[in-house]
Scaffold this motif. Structure first.
Motif, PDB file in Angstrom:
ATOM      1  N   VAL A 151       0.841  -1.192   0.000  1.00  0.00           N
ATOM      2  CA  VAL A 151       0.000   0.000   0.000  1.00  0.00           C
ATOM      3  C   VAL A 151       0.884   1.254   0.000  1.00  0.00           C
ATOM      4  N   TRP A 152       2.105   1.128   0.488  1.00  0.00           N
ATOM      5  CA  TRP A 152       2.989   2.284   0.641  1.00  0.00           C
ATOM      6  C   TRP A 152       3.820   2.584  -0.602  1.00  0.00           C
ATOM      7  N   MET A 153       4.299   1.558  -1.279  1.00  0.00           N
ATOM      8  CA  MET A 153       5.282   1.760  -2.340  1.00  0.00           C
ATOM      9  C   MET A 153       4.797   2.621  -3.504  1.00  0.00           C
ATOM     10  N   PRO A 154       3.560   2.458  -4.015  1.00  0.00           N
ATOM     11  CA  PRO A 154       3.126   3.311  -5.143  1.00  0.00           C
ATOM     12  C   PRO A 154       3.245   4.804  -4.841  1.00  0.00           C
ATOM     13  N   ALA A 155       2.863   5.211  -3.626  1.00  0.00           N
ATOM     14  CA  ALA A 155       2.948   6.620  -3.253  1.00  0.00           C
ATOM     15  C   ALA A 155       4.405   7.059  -3.121  1.00  0.00           C
ATOM     16  N   ALA A 156       5.249   6.160  -2.615  1.00  0.00           N
ATOM     17  CA  ALA A 156       6.670   6.488  -2.481  1.00  0.00           C
ATOM     18  C   ALA A 156       7.317   6.670  -3.847  1.00  0.00           C
ATOM     19  N   LEU A 157       6.957   5.822  -4.807  1.00  0.00           N
ATOM     20  CA  LEU A 157       7.505   5.921  -6.156  1.00  0.00           C
ATOM     21  C   LEU A 157       7.042   7.190  -6.854  1.00  0.00           C
ATOM     22  N   ALA A 158       5.794   7.556  -6.626  1.00  0.00           N
ATOM     23  CA  ALA A 158       5.222   8.718  -7.311  1.00  0.00           C
ATOM     24  C   ALA A 158       5.662  10.038  -6.698  1.00  0.00           C
ATOM     25  N   GLY A 159       6.031  10.014  -5.429  1.00  0.00           N
ATOM     26  CA  GLY A 159       6.381  11.251  -4.741  1.00  0.00           C
ATOM     27  C   GLY A 159       7.806  11.700  -5.013  1.00  0.00           C
ATOM     28  N   SER A 160       8.141  12.846  -4.460  1.00  0.00           N
ATOM     29  CA  SER A 160       9.494  13.400  -4.619  1.00  0.00           C
ATOM     30  C   SER A 160      10.153  13.663  -3.278  1.00  0.00           C
ATOM     31  N   SER A 161       9.497  13.288  -2.195  1.00  0.00           N
ATOM     32  CA  SER A 161      10.028  13.531  -0.858  1.00  0.00           C
ATOM     33  C   SER A 161      11.248  12.644  -0.600  1.00  0.00           C
ATOM     34  N   GLU A 162      12.151  13.145   0.237  1.00  0.00           N
ATOM     35  CA  GLU A 162      13.337  12.382   0.623  1.00  0.00           C
ATOM     36  C   GLU A 162      13.018  11.373   1.720  1.00  0.00           C
ATOM     37  N   PHE A 163      11.826  11.472   2.306  1.00  0.00           N
ATOM     38  CA  PHE A 163      11.443  10.579   3.392  1.00  0.00           C
ATOM     39  C   PHE A 163      10.067   9.993   3.130  1.00  0.00           C
ATOM     40  N   ALA A 164       9.817   8.828   3.732  1.00  0.00           N
ATOM     41  CA  ALA A 164       8.533   8.164   3.559  1.00  0.00           C
ATOM     42  C   ALA A 164       8.085   7.607   4.901  1.00  0.00           C
ATOM     43  N   ILE A 165       6.922   8.023   5.336  1.00  0.00           N
ATOM     44  CA  ILE A 165       6.324   7.522   6.573  1.00  0.00           C
ATOM     45  C   ILE A 165       5.088   6.722   6.171  1.00  0.00           C
ATOM     46  N   GLY A 166       4.992   5.494   6.663  1.00  0.00           N
ATOM     47  CA  GLY A 166       3.917   4.602   6.239  1.00  0.00           C
ATOM     48  C   GLY A 166       2.538   5.205   6.344  1.00  0.00           C
ATOM     49  N   HIS A 167       2.188   5.738   7.515  1.00  0.00           N
ATOM     50  CA  HIS A 167       0.822   6.237   7.691  1.00  0.00           C
ATOM     51  C   HIS A 167       0.553   7.504   6.883  1.00  0.00           C
ATOM     52  N   GLU A 168       1.630   8.191   6.439  1.00  0.00           N
ATOM     53  CA  GLU A 168       1.438   9.350   5.575  1.00  0.00           C
ATOM     54  C   GLU A 168       1.246   8.917   4.114  1.00  0.00           C
ATOM     55  N   LEU A 169       1.855   7.810   3.743  1.00  0.00           N
ATOM     56  CA  LEU A 169       1.693   7.298   2.383  1.00  0.00           C
ATOM     57  C   LEU A 169       0.321   6.664   2.184  1.00  0.00           C
ATOM     58  N   ALA A 170      -0.259   6.151   3.275  1.00  0.00           N
ATOM     59  CA  ALA A 170      -1.598   5.536   3.205  1.00  0.00           C
ATOM     60  C   ALA A 170      -2.474   6.155   4.282  1.00  0.00           C
ATOM     61  N   PRO A 171      -2.930   7.396   4.069  1.00  0.00           N
ATOM     62  CA  PRO A 171      -3.687   8.115   5.104  1.00  0.00           C
ATOM     63  C   PRO A 171      -5.080   7.536   5.391  1.00  0.00           C
ATOM     64  N   ASP A 172      -5.634   6.774   4.442  1.00  0.00           N
ATOM     65  CA  ASP A 172      -6.955   6.176   4.656  1.00  0.00           C
ATOM     66  C   ASP A 172      -6.780   4.929   5.526  1.00  0.00           C
ATOM     67  N   LYS A 173      -6.991   5.086   6.810  1.00  0.00           N
ATOM     68  CA  LYS A 173      -6.746   4.018   7.778  1.00  0.00           C
ATOM     69  C   LYS A 173      -7.577   2.775   7.487  1.00  0.00           C
ATOM     70  N   HIS A 174      -8.843   2.953   7.138  1.00  0.00           N
ATOM     71  CA  HIS A 174      -9.732   1.805   6.932  1.00  0.00           C
ATOM     72  C   HIS A 174      -9.309   0.998   5.704  1.00  0.00           C
ATOM     73  N   SER A 175      -8.959   1.675   4.626  1.00  0.00           N
ATOM     74  CA  SER A 175      -8.507   0.958   3.427  1.00  0.00           C
ATOM     75  C   SER A 175      -7.203   0.216   3.711  1.00  0.00           C
ATOM     76  N   PHE A 176      -6.317   0.871   4.465  1.00  0.00           N
ATOM     77  CA  PHE A 176      -5.045   0.240   4.805  1.00  0.00           C
ATOM     78  C   PHE A 176      -5.274  -1.030   5.610  1.00  0.00           C
ATOM     79  N   GLU A 177      -6.147  -0.959   6.624  1.00  0.00           N
ATOM     80  CA  GLU A 177      -6.366  -2.109   7.502  1.00  0.00           C
ATOM     81  C   GLU A 177      -7.138  -3.229   6.812  1.00  0.00           C
ATOM     82  N   ARG A 178      -7.809  -2.936   5.703  1.00  0.00           N
ATOM     83  CA  ARG A 178      -8.509  -3.982   4.939  1.00  0.00           C
ATOM     84  C   ARG A 178      -7.621  -4.604   3.860  1.00  0.00           C
TER      85      ARG A 178
END
Length: 378
Positions: free
Chosen positions: A77-104
């Motif tokens: 769930v995290w990698m697509p956002a990390a690949l698309a972004g330009s940030s030097e850092f990646a925090i899991g819950h920031e890459l997948a902010p929708d908690k319910h979708s992440f937990e499913r």
């Protein structure tokens, strides 16, 4: 909160790993411990095929790694956002902010949750059009989400990780053994000096000894590395002392680069980097030296092919490298001074140089021409 002493210990481990690849897992395990994680890895993700490779890892068992590499990396769930972004850092819950979708998600339920993982923190080492290389650790769910303060601590470590990876690649590229690597660096005319914090050499390779023996731009003065100009000596001493402190876990200085002018108009390029403890030796600094050879005999064919020069232009360039004047070359070659000046203008245009000094610096620093010049003659 992580104290400064623990951060400095991590920096020390980073540079230990730079010179000894077997130390990367230990660093990753230590990084995981500091950030309350179950493990982590140096990863490289191909942007086009979604193929994921573990460069190094720590704290993850073989079954978990294989499952991620062969199946769950494509479902992250995290990698697509990390690949698309330009940030030097990646925090899991920031890459997948929708908690319910992440937990499913299958990624969370079948790979993260069995490990007790809910969040992650990672930093980008290298981002290119074809791949993304990161160091990441998996946060234990019981530790809660990664905080902003922890993100800032991670940010302090990342420049050291990137520099260590670069040093590692320079010294261990192409999977050469230590002696082979030193021979390759000698062939490229790169000097290597291992110094203590006062700039006293403990080891120098053949190229470094040759550069220091010229006593021009850089030399040994009362057993210490010193530049010709006092202001350069002060800068060099500060870089070495700072790098040595980092090696001892007492600082965070990554080293730096200096250009030391010589009497010939060329310059010695100096790169200073921290060095880990080597056996019983005092933690020290690594000093890399790049300098022109005093008499680089160029092959006319090699230099002509390298820069698209005619034979006459190549002959003139060799004469200039040898320190001869333009007029002297014109006399020996049987051409007029105006013709020699025309050849020189063409050389400037083809090499992108504007002045004769710049031209000489370009040629004597060219590793391709150096290798060609060092080949045994038939």
């Amino acid at each position: 909160m992580v104290d400064d002493r623990r951060i400095l210990q991590l920096i020390d481990e980073i540079y230990e790993a730079a010179l000894d690849s077997s130390r990367w897992p230990k660093f990753i395990e230590s990084l995981s411990e500091v950030f309350h994680c179950v493990g982590g890895a140096l990863l490289q993700r191909d942007r086009h095929s979604a193929e994921m490779g573990f460069i190094e890892f720590g704290g993850l068992d073989a079954v978990t790694r294989t499952a991620y590499q062969q199946y769950y990396s494509a479902r992250s769930v995290w990698m697509p956002a990390a690949l698309a972004g330009s940030s030097e850092f990646a925090i899991g819950h920031e890459l997948a902010p929708d908690k319910h979708s992440f937990e499913r998600s299958e990624f969370y339920n079948d790979w993260l949750r069995p490990q007790g993982v809910y969040d992650a923190i990672g930093g980008v080492i290298e981002r290119s059009s074809s791949s993304l290389t990161v160091v990441t650790v998996l946060r234990a769910e019981r530790a809660g989400l990664v905080t902003e303060a922890e993100k800032q601590i991670f940010a302090r470590l990342m420049p050291h990780v990137r520099r260590a990876i670069d040093i590692h690649r320079r010294l261990y590229g192409l999977q050469l053994q230590r002696d082979g690597a030193l021979q390759a660096l000698d062939g490229l005319q790169i000097g290597i000096v291992l110094t203590d914090r006062a700039g006293r050499p403990m080891f120098a390779n053949r190229v470094a000894e040759e550069i220091l023996s010229r006593d021009d731009g850089l030399a040994l003065v009362r057993g210490q590395l010193r530049a010709t100009r006092p202001q350069d000596s002060r800068k060099l001493g500060a870089l070495i002392e700072g790098a040595a402190k980092t090696s001892r876990g007492l600082g965070q200085e990554p080293g730096g680069v200096l250009s030391l002018p010589t009497s010939t108009g060329t310059a010695i390029t100096v790169l200073v980097s921290p060095c880990p403890r080597l056996g019983l030796l005092e933690p020290a600094a690594l000093v890399f030296l790049g300098a022109p050879l005093p008499s680089l005999r160029l092959e006319e064919q090699s230099i002509a092919q390298r820069y698209g020069l005619t034979r006459a232009e190549a002959k003139l360039l060799q004469a200039l490298v040898d320190g001869r004047r333009l007029a002297d070359h014109a006399d020996s070659a049987g051409i007029t001074l105006n013709t020699a000046k025309t050849h020189l203008k063409q050389i400037f245009a083809k090499t992108g140089s504007r002045r004769q000094a710049d031209l000489i610096r370009l040629i004597v620093a060219d590793p391709v021409l150096r290798l060609a010049a060092s080949r045994p003659q038939a």
